[in-house]
Design an enzyme around this catalytic site. Structure first.
Site, PDB file in Angstrom:
ATOM      1  N   TYR A  61       0.839  -1.197   0.000  1.00  0.00           N
ATOM      2  CA  TYR A  61       0.000   0.000   0.000  1.00  0.00           C
ATOM      3  C   TYR A  61       0.878   1.252   0.000  1.00  0.00           C
ATOM      4  O   TYR A  61       1.312   1.723   1.041  1.00  0.00           O
ATOM      5  CB  TYR A  61      -0.950   0.012   1.195  1.00  0.00           C
ATOM      6  N   HIS A 127       1.249 -11.867   2.015  1.00  0.00           N
ATOM      7  CA  HIS A 127       0.176 -11.199   1.254  1.00  0.00           C
ATOM      8  C   HIS A 127      -0.232 -12.019   0.032  1.00  0.00           C
ATOM      9  O   HIS A 127      -1.413 -12.151  -0.272  1.00  0.00           O
ATOM     10  CB  HIS A 127       0.674  -9.813   0.831  1.00  0.00           C
ATOM     11  N   SER A 206     -12.448  -6.837   1.548  1.00  0.00           N
ATOM     12  CA  SER A 206     -13.462  -6.410   0.568  1.00  0.00           C
ATOM     13  C   SER A 206     -14.847  -6.983   0.875  1.00  0.00           C
ATOM     14  O   SER A 206     -15.526  -7.505  -0.018  1.00  0.00           O
ATOM     15  CB  SER A 206     -13.041  -6.795  -0.857  1.00  0.00           C
ATOM     16  N   PRO A 207     -15.298  -6.907   2.155  1.00  0.00           N
ATOM     17  CA  PRO A 207     -16.613  -7.463   2.487  1.00  0.00           C
ATOM     18  C   PRO A 207     -17.749  -6.674   1.851  1.00  0.00           C
ATOM     19  O   PRO A 207     -18.882  -7.158   1.794  1.00  0.00           O
ATOM     20  CB  PRO A 207     -16.662  -7.360   4.016  1.00  0.00           C
ATOM     21  N   LEU A 208     -17.430  -5.475   1.349  1.00  0.00           N
ATOM     22  CA  LEU A 208     -18.442  -4.655   0.665  1.00  0.00           C
ATOM     23  C   LEU A 208     -18.211  -4.627  -0.843  1.00  0.00           C
ATOM     24  O   LEU A 208     -18.663  -3.710  -1.538  1.00  0.00           O
ATOM     25  CB  LEU A 208     -18.427  -3.228   1.238  1.00  0.00           C
ATOM     26  N   GLY A 209     -17.516  -5.660  -1.359  1.00  0.00           N
ATOM     27  CA  GLY A 209     -17.307  -5.735  -2.806  1.00  0.00           C
ATOM     28  C   GLY A 209     -16.621  -4.496  -3.359  1.00  0.00           C
ATOM     29  O   GLY A 209     -16.996  -3.976  -4.395  1.00  0.00           O
ATOM     30  N   PHE A 212     -18.958  -1.653  -4.010  1.00  0.00           N
ATOM     31  CA  PHE A 212     -20.110  -1.844  -4.897  1.00  0.00           C
ATOM     32  C   PHE A 212     -21.376  -2.174  -4.111  1.00  0.00           C
ATOM     33  O   PHE A 212     -22.472  -1.748  -4.471  1.00  0.00           O
ATOM     34  CB  PHE A 212     -19.825  -2.953  -5.921  1.00  0.00           C
ATOM     35  N   SER A 214     -22.098  -1.036  -1.349  1.00  0.00           N
ATOM     36  CA  SER A 214     -22.523   0.180  -0.632  1.00  0.00           C
ATOM     37  C   SER A 214     -23.271   1.125  -1.550  1.00  0.00           C
ATOM     38  O   SER A 214     -24.247   1.763  -1.144  1.00  0.00           O
ATOM     39  CB  SER A 214     -21.316   0.940  -0.075  1.00  0.00           C
ATOM     40  N   GLY A 216     -23.567   0.565  -5.375  1.00  0.00           N
ATOM     41  CA  GLY A 216     -24.035   0.075  -6.668  1.00  0.00           C
ATOM     42  C   GLY A 216     -23.352   0.759  -7.837  1.00  0.00           C
ATOM     43  O   GLY A 216     -22.249   1.305  -7.718  1.00  0.00           O
TER      44      GLY A 216
END
Length: 342
Positions: A61, A127, A206-209, A212, A214, A216
């Site tokens: 990062y 990683h 990435s539990p929220l894609g 996306f 959140s 769309g």
């Protein structure tokens, strides 16, 4: 009324973390460029004060700039309150390269300690798996770093079930980091059961894609030109319309339940078990607070099944990454007998 963030145990070696962590990547890297450092330090300290004490970073990062940021945020007595997770294994140069050779493992750890300004890393992940180096060789060096007190617990990221099993045979793995969300469920077949059989904690990134789930399809319009997500297959125009339908269904259920779509998607991950810790990332206070609220959204078995039906395997269009070669599907390493140490 302040909400108390629950705690959970990752693995069988004693690591205890907040039941939700904070992915720090987007503060410095990949998503719409670096954010102002003072703002991010304030956000990190707000997270810790709120009870989200499991912080996730990586060499990759920046490279390295995210670690320097965390190092600054950890000053002034904050370090003692957090469980600090970082990752090595993606070497930056003219092109990024995955490395798991012992000399690199050690150099990466020393560099991380220096940049973070700490004398010990709580959870140190590989990683990405170096398919040229037997995983036992990489683990051997990590085991030495544990014995030297430089790291407390060992983790793997994007590793196959057999790679996890081989690594665990050298030194106990405390956590496996993997992508897991309503629309990324390929890990459920073999990897999750293997972790549970061996008593290894599960950290869902990435539990929220990647945002996306959140926002769309409209999320795409808000991304800057340098945002890495523009190149992700699921965000490409040819896949967007079909994937947008998944979000619309999640959003409709969230409206019925009186929560946000991201809280609903996160709650689904939280309901997977007390050995699962999602690490959503954000750079905004209000989103952070909203994410913590997901811990208190309750789902019935019927609601879980309904959510899963929205993103059945055939409904999700596009791969998780532009290059799936860097994922667990290609993480098998050569047998130990093939290794010639320099």
């Amino acid at each position: 009324m302040s909400m108390v963030v629950p705690r959970l145990k990752l693995g069988s070696q004693g690591l205890e973390v907040s039941a939700q962590g904070l992915g720090c990547m987007g503060m410095s890297f990949a998503y719409s460029s670096p954010k102002p450092e003072p703002d991010m330090i304030t956000l990190l300290r707000h997270a810790v004060a709120a009870g989200v004490t499991f912080l996730d970073t990586s060499d990759f990062y920046g490279p390295h700039t995210n670690k320097v940021l965390l190092g600054k945020a950890l000053q002034g007595g904050v370090r003692e309150k957090v469980q600090l997770a970082t990752k090595f294994g993606i070497a930056s140069g003219a092109e990024w390269e995955v490395r798991g050779d012992p000399a690199y493992v050690r150099a990466a750890c020393e560099g991380s300690l220096r940049r973070l300004g700490v004398d010990c890393i709580d959870l140190y992940y590989q990683h990405r798996i170096d398919a040229r180096v037997p995983v036992e060789v990489t683990m051997g060096e990590l085991k030495k770093l544990v014995e030297e007190g430089k790291i407390k617990y060992i983790g793997l990221s994007e590793a196959s079930a057999s790679t996890i099993r081989r690594a665990h045979g050298v030194h106990p793995i405390s956590a496996v980091q993997l992508e897991w969300s309503i629309w990324s469920r390929d890990v459920e077949e073999e990897i999750i059961p293997t972790c549970r059989e061996l008593g290894i904690g599960i950290v869902a990134y990435s539990p929220l894609g990647r945002g996306f789930l959140s926002g769309g399809a409209k999320l795409i319009d808000s991304l800057s030109e340098q945002d890495a997500r523009k190149n992700f297959p699921r965000f490409r125009p040819e896949n967007l319309d079909k994937n947008a339908q998944i979000f619309e269904k999640v959003n409709a259920m969230a409206t019925r339940k009186g929560c946000t779509p991201s809280q609903l998607a996160l709650a689904w991950v939280h309901h997977q078990g007390c050995d699962v810790c999602p690490i959503p990332g954000t750079t905004k206070f209000e989103i952070f607070n909203q994410n913590v609220g997901a811990l208190f959204v309750k789902l019935t078995l019927e609601e879980m099944a309904e959510l899963e039906s929205y993103a059945a395997a055939g409904d999700v269009q596009g791969d998780r990454y532009p290059q799936m070669a860097s994922t667990w599907k290609y993480s098998e390493t050569p047998p130990l007998s093939s290794w010639k140490s320099e």
